[in-house]
Every structure is written in C-alpha cells, then in structure tokens.
Design a protein around this motif. Structure first.
Motif, PDB file in Angstrom:
ATOM      1  N   MET A 178       2.901  72.226   3.471  1.00  0.00           N
ATOM      2  CA  MET A 178       3.148  72.879   4.731  1.00  0.00           C
ATOM      3  C   MET A 178       4.202  72.096   5.540  1.00  0.00           C
ATOM      4  SD  MET A 178       0.198  73.763   7.501  1.00  0.00           S
ATOM      5  CE  MET A 178       0.326  75.262   8.404  1.00  0.00           C
ATOM      6  N   VAL A 179       3.948  70.828   5.776  1.00  0.00           N
ATOM      7  CA  VAL A 179       4.893  69.990   6.532  1.00  0.00           C
ATOM      8  C   VAL A 179       6.168  69.783   5.720  1.00  0.00           C
ATOM      9  CG1 VAL A 179       5.275  67.726   7.580  1.00  0.00           C
ATOM     10  CG2 VAL A 179       3.061  68.843   7.830  1.00  0.00           C
ATOM     11  N   ALA A 180       6.008  69.480   4.433  1.00  0.00           N
ATOM     12  CA  ALA A 180       7.170  69.234   3.578  1.00  0.00           C
ATOM     13  C   ALA A 180       8.078  70.462   3.525  1.00  0.00           C
ATOM     14  CB  ALA A 180       6.717  68.842   2.176  1.00  0.00           C
ATOM     15  N   GLN A 181       7.489  71.623   3.365  1.00  0.00           N
ATOM     16  CA  GLN A 181       8.282  72.845   3.285  1.00  0.00           C
ATOM     17  C   GLN A 181       8.967  73.125   4.623  1.00  0.00           C
ATOM     18  OE1 GLN A 181       6.099  76.370   2.256  1.00  0.00           O
ATOM     19  NE2 GLN A 181       7.930  77.584   2.040  1.00  0.00           N
ATOM     20  N   TYR A 182       8.245  73.011   5.708  1.00  0.00           N
ATOM     21  CA  TYR A 182       8.802  73.284   7.034  1.00  0.00           C
ATOM     22  C   TYR A 182       9.981  72.366   7.344  1.00  0.00           C
ATOM     23  CZ  TYR A 182       9.102  73.652  12.126  1.00  0.00           C
ATOM     24  OH  TYR A 182       9.546  73.822  13.421  1.00  0.00           O
ATOM     25  N   ALA A 183       9.794  71.071   7.049  1.00  0.00           N
ATOM     26  CA  ALA A 183      10.818  70.083   7.400  1.00  0.00           C
ATOM     27  C   ALA A 183      11.877  69.914   6.315  1.00  0.00           C
ATOM     28  CB  ALA A 183      10.162  68.738   7.687  1.00  0.00           C
ATOM     29  N   GLY A 184      11.625  70.461   5.136  1.00  0.00           N
ATOM     30  CA  GLY A 184      12.576  70.317   4.037  1.00  0.00           C
ATOM     31  C   GLY A 184      12.647  68.889   3.515  1.00  0.00           C
ATOM     32  N   VAL A 185      11.482  68.236   3.444  1.00  0.00           N
ATOM     33  CA  VAL A 185      11.414  66.848   2.991  1.00  0.00           C
ATOM     34  C   VAL A 185      10.447  66.736   1.813  1.00  0.00           C
ATOM     35  CG1 VAL A 185      11.943  65.940   5.290  1.00  0.00           C
ATOM     36  CG2 VAL A 185       9.563  66.261   4.624  1.00  0.00           C
ATOM     37  N   SER A 186      10.420  65.558   1.207  1.00  0.00           N
ATOM     38  CA  SER A 186       9.501  65.316   0.092  1.00  0.00           C
ATOM     39  C   SER A 186       8.058  65.234   0.604  1.00  0.00           C
ATOM     40  CB  SER A 186       9.865  64.004  -0.608  1.00  0.00           C
ATOM     41  OG  SER A 186       9.581  62.909   0.254  1.00  0.00           O
ATOM     42  N   ILE A 187       7.122  65.318  -0.314  1.00  0.00           N
ATOM     43  CA  ILE A 187       5.707  65.176   0.031  1.00  0.00           C
ATOM     44  C   ILE A 187       5.451  63.792   0.634  1.00  0.00           C
ATOM     45  CG2 ILE A 187       3.360  65.071  -0.907  1.00  0.00           C
ATOM     46  CD1 ILE A 187       4.477  67.901  -0.869  1.00  0.00           C
ATOM     47  N   ALA A 188       6.083  62.775   0.081  1.00  0.00           N
ATOM     48  CA  ALA A 188       5.905  61.414   0.599  1.00  0.00           C
ATOM     49  C   ALA A 188       6.391  61.314   2.040  1.00  0.00           C
ATOM     50  CB  ALA A 188       6.641  60.410  -0.285  1.00  0.00           C
ATOM     51  N   GLU A 189       7.529  61.917   2.340  1.00  0.00           N
ATOM     52  CA  GLU A 189       8.061  61.885   3.703  1.00  0.00           C
ATOM     53  C   GLU A 189       7.181  62.701   4.647  1.00  0.00           C
ATOM     54  OE1 GLU A 189      10.547  60.992   6.969  1.00  0.00           O
ATOM     55  OE2 GLU A 189      10.110  60.000   5.080  1.00  0.00           O
ATOM     56  N   ALA A 190       6.678  63.825   4.186  1.00  0.00           N
ATOM     57  CA  ALA A 190       5.782  64.638   5.007  1.00  0.00           C
ATOM     58  C   ALA A 190       4.501  63.869   5.331  1.00  0.00           C
ATOM     59  CB  ALA A 190       5.449  65.938   4.286  1.00  0.00           C
ATOM     60  N   THR A 191       3.996  63.132   4.368  1.00  0.00           N
ATOM     61  CA  THR A 191       2.810  62.304   4.596  1.00  0.00           C
ATOM     62  C   THR A 191       3.107  61.232   5.633  1.00  0.00           C
ATOM     63  OG1 THR A 191       2.063  62.697   2.337  1.00  0.00           O
ATOM     64  CG2 THR A 191       1.109  60.810   3.474  1.00  0.00           C
ATOM     65  N   ARG A 192       4.283  60.629   5.541  1.00  0.00           N
ATOM     66  CA  ARG A 192       4.674  59.620   6.526  1.00  0.00           C
ATOM     67  C   ARG A 192       4.740  60.231   7.925  1.00  0.00           C
ATOM     68  NH1 ARG A 192       8.066  58.285   9.811  1.00  0.00           N
ATOM     69  NH2 ARG A 192       9.511  59.955   9.345  1.00  0.00           N
ATOM     70  N   MET A 193       5.274  61.433   8.018  1.00  0.00           N
ATOM     71  CA  MET A 193       5.354  62.120   9.307  1.00  0.00           C
ATOM     72  C   MET A 193       3.967  62.384   9.887  1.00  0.00           C
ATOM     73  SD  MET A 193       8.237  64.982   8.611  1.00  0.00           S
ATOM     74  CE  MET A 193       9.966  64.648   8.836  1.00  0.00           C
ATOM     75  N   LEU A 194       3.060  62.846   9.034  1.00  0.00           N
ATOM     76  CA  LEU A 194       1.687  63.105   9.487  1.00  0.00           C
ATOM     77  C   LEU A 194       1.020  61.827   9.984  1.00  0.00           C
ATOM     78  CD1 LEU A 194       0.386  65.575   6.776  1.00  0.00           C
ATOM     79  CD2 LEU A 194       0.480  66.001   9.236  1.00  0.00           C
ATOM     80  N   ARG A 195       1.150  60.769   9.207  1.00  0.00           N
ATOM     81  CA  ARG A 195       0.550  59.490   9.605  1.00  0.00           C
ATOM     82  C   ARG A 195       1.151  58.968  10.904  1.00  0.00           C
ATOM     83  NH1 ARG A 195       0.336  57.078   3.622  1.00  0.00           N
ATOM     84  NH2 ARG A 195      -1.755  57.818   3.106  1.00  0.00           N
ATOM     85  N   ALA A 196       2.466  59.071  11.033  1.00  0.00           N
ATOM     86  CA  ALA A 196       3.134  58.592  12.246  1.00  0.00           C
ATOM     87  C   ALA A 196       2.678  59.388  13.463  1.00  0.00           C
ATOM     88  CB  ALA A 196       4.653  58.688  12.075  1.00  0.00           C
ATOM     89  N   TYR A 197       2.560  60.696  13.323  1.00  0.00           N
ATOM     90  CA  TYR A 197       2.091  61.523  14.428  1.00  0.00           C
ATOM     91  C   TYR A 197       0.678  61.115  14.824  1.00  0.00           C
ATOM     92  CZ  TYR A 197       0.583  65.431  17.236  1.00  0.00           C
ATOM     93  OH  TYR A 197       0.088  66.184  18.276  1.00  0.00           O
TER      94      TYR A 197
END
Length: 51
Positions: free
Chosen positions: A1-20
């Motif tokens: 969901m996050v990866a697709q929306y932001a156009g990033v890898s799963i690892a980067e999406a996970t980093r975004m979730l954790r940072a938020y």
C-alpha cells in the motif's frame, strides 16, 4: 500500500512507516491499522518530516 502509493521499495516503505510511528510516538502496528482502516492518510506517512 505505502510502497505502491509512494513508488518506493518495500524496504523504503517500511522505513517510512517506522519513521512516522516514531515521530508521532505511536506503535507501528497502530500506524498500519490506521492506514488500512483509512483513519490515516497515506500522504502523511510518505511526507518528508522536514516538509
């Protein structure tokens, strides 16, 4: 969901979730539940903390 929306890898999406979650002092699971429950906007998670 996050990866697709932001156009990033799963690892980067996970980093975004954790940072938020850390910035807002909430749990990662709560953040994910709010996203999937449509109580949290994807833009808020993918937005850079400095702008």
């Amino acid at each position: 969901m996050v990866a697709q929306y932001a156009g990033v890898s799963i690892a980067e999406a996970t980093r975004m979730l954790r940072a938020y979650a850390e910035r807002h002092q909430v749990g990662l699971a709560a953040t994910a539940q709010d996203l999937t429950g449509r109580r949290l906007d994807l833009a808020a998670v993918t937005r850079s903390p400095d702008g």
